[in-house]
Design a protein around this motif. Structure first.
Motif, PDB file in Angstrom:
ATOM      1  N   TYR A   1       0.832  -1.204   0.000  1.00 16.07           N
ATOM      2  CA  TYR A   1       0.000   0.000   0.000  1.00 16.07           C
ATOM      3  C   TYR A   1       0.870   1.259   0.000  1.00 16.07           C
ATOM      4  N   VAL A   2       1.849   1.307   0.910  1.00 12.23           N
ATOM      5  CA  VAL A   2       2.731   2.476   0.999  1.00 12.23           C
ATOM      6  C   VAL A   2       3.503   2.650  -0.298  1.00 12.23           C
ATOM      7  N   ASP A   3       4.060   1.559  -0.822  1.00  9.89           N
ATOM      8  CA  ASP A   3       4.816   1.632  -2.075  1.00  9.89           C
ATOM      9  C   ASP A   3       3.964   2.187  -3.208  1.00  9.89           C
ATOM     10  N   SER A   4       2.693   1.838  -3.227  1.00  8.54           N
ATOM     11  CA  SER A   4       1.810   2.305  -4.304  1.00  8.54           C
ATOM     12  C   SER A   4       1.462   3.786  -4.163  1.00  8.54           C
TER      13      SER A   4
ATOM     14  N   LEU B   1       5.652  14.193  -7.324  1.00 10.86           N
ATOM     15  CA  LEU B   1       5.360  15.171  -6.277  1.00 10.86           C
ATOM     16  C   LEU B   1       6.643  15.658  -5.618  1.00 10.86           C
ATOM     17  N   SER B   2       6.586  16.851  -5.031  1.00  8.33           N
ATOM     18  CA  SER B   2       7.722  17.340  -4.248  1.00  8.33           C
ATOM     19  C   SER B   2       7.843  16.487  -2.987  1.00  8.33           C
ATOM     20  N   TYR B   3       8.988  16.581  -2.329  1.00  8.16           N
ATOM     21  CA  TYR B   3       9.178  15.778  -1.120  1.00  8.16           C
ATOM     22  C   TYR B   3       8.105  16.094  -0.086  1.00  8.16           C
ATOM     23  N   LYS B   4       7.843  17.367   0.140  1.00  5.86           N
ATOM     24  CA  LYS B   4       6.836  17.759   1.131  1.00  5.86           C
ATOM     25  C   LYS B   4       5.460  17.221   0.735  1.00  5.86           C
ATOM     26  N   GLU B   5       5.110  17.296  -0.524  1.00  5.68           N
ATOM     27  CA  GLU B   5       3.806  16.777  -0.973  1.00  5.68           C
ATOM     28  C   GLU B   5       3.707  15.273  -0.746  1.00  5.68           C
ATOM     29  N   LYS B   6       4.803  14.555  -1.010  1.00  2.00           N
ATOM     30  CA  LYS B   6       4.822  13.109  -0.755  1.00  2.00           C
ATOM     31  C   LYS B   6       4.631  12.827   0.735  1.00  2.00           C
ATOM     32  N   PHE B   7       5.334  13.573   1.561  1.00  4.73           N
ATOM     33  CA  PHE B   7       5.264  13.432   3.012  1.00  4.73           C
ATOM     34  C   PHE B   7       3.817  13.593   3.489  1.00  4.73           C
TER      35      PHE B   7
ATOM     36  N   ASP C   1      -2.662   9.278   3.611  1.00  3.17           N
ATOM     37  CA  ASP C   1      -3.007   7.949   3.103  1.00  3.17           C
ATOM     38  C   ASP C   1      -2.884   6.879   4.192  1.00  3.17           C
ATOM     39  N   LEU C   2      -1.827   6.941   5.003  1.00  2.32           N
ATOM     40  CA  LEU C   2      -1.678   5.968   6.089  1.00  2.32           C
ATOM     41  C   LEU C   2      -2.764   6.155   7.148  1.00  2.32           C
TER      42      LEU C   2
END
Length: 189
Positions: free
Chosen positions: A68-71, A77-83, A89-90
């Motif tokens: 799930y996390v990998d997907s 996305l920028s690093y902050k957006e991914k964070f 999502d989690l």
């Protein structure tokens, strides 16, 4: 994810739900057999006993979570957006899968967990935090510290949502993750 037989999957899924409801000790193999729709002997075909069943269930749901996390890690996305996206999502994952949330908490703190190493200290998510440190996005501390803060906030907010003691709006969740980002991000000069 590794392919498993339908019967084994039914046993694992039934065990997950029952442990969430009754705990480890309140979930006998006979109840697992009944809920999974298989004969008790079938369980022992796949697992030598309850300890092996719980250990394999841990690996099974850990693999689901890692997948799930990998997907969810989107390279564009920028690093902050991914964070932020990963945190939300989690939170959603644990909130909509409370049996997984409860199982992880029970398992990690139980005698069944011989490894004594939390399941989050590996994989793509852990590497994501390490890369944030290396790229100067996150404070230069042990990534385990950042992971504990990140996962702790996710799990606490998910438990609050699941138990219904406080409801969080999207704005509340965004504020929470922005505060977490402010705590963990390296201040830009």
């Amino acid at each position: 994810m590794e392919e498993i037989s339908d019967k084994k999957k039914a046993i694992l899924e039934a065990t997950l739900e029952l442990v969430g409801e009754y705990g480890f000790h309140g979930t006998p193999m006979s109840l697992i057999a009944k809920e999974s729709g298989v004969a008790a002997g079938t369980i022992y075909h796949y697992f030598s006993g309850k300890e092996e069943l719980l250990n394999e269930l841990y690996l099974y749901i850990k693999q689901k979570l890692v997948h799930y996390v990998d997907s969810k890690i989107q390279d564009e996305l920028s690093y902050k957006e991914k964070f932020i996206r990963l945190w939300i999502d989690l939170h959603e994952f644990y909130s909509t899968h409370p049996s997984i949330l409860f199982f992880f908490e029970q398992y990690v703190n139980s005698p069944y967990n011989k490894e004594r190493s939390p399941h989050h200290f590996q994989g793509k998510f852990f590497q994501f935090l390490q890369s944030g440190i290396e790229e100067g996005q996150l404070k230069p501390v042990k990534p385990e510290i950042l992971l504990a803060l990140f996962i702790g906030a996710v799990m606490a907010s998910s438990k609050i949502r699941v138990f219904g003691s406080i409801s969080f709006s999207d704005e509340d969740l965004n504020q929470a993750v922005e505060m977490l980002w402010s705590t963990m991000a390296l201040a830009k000069k």
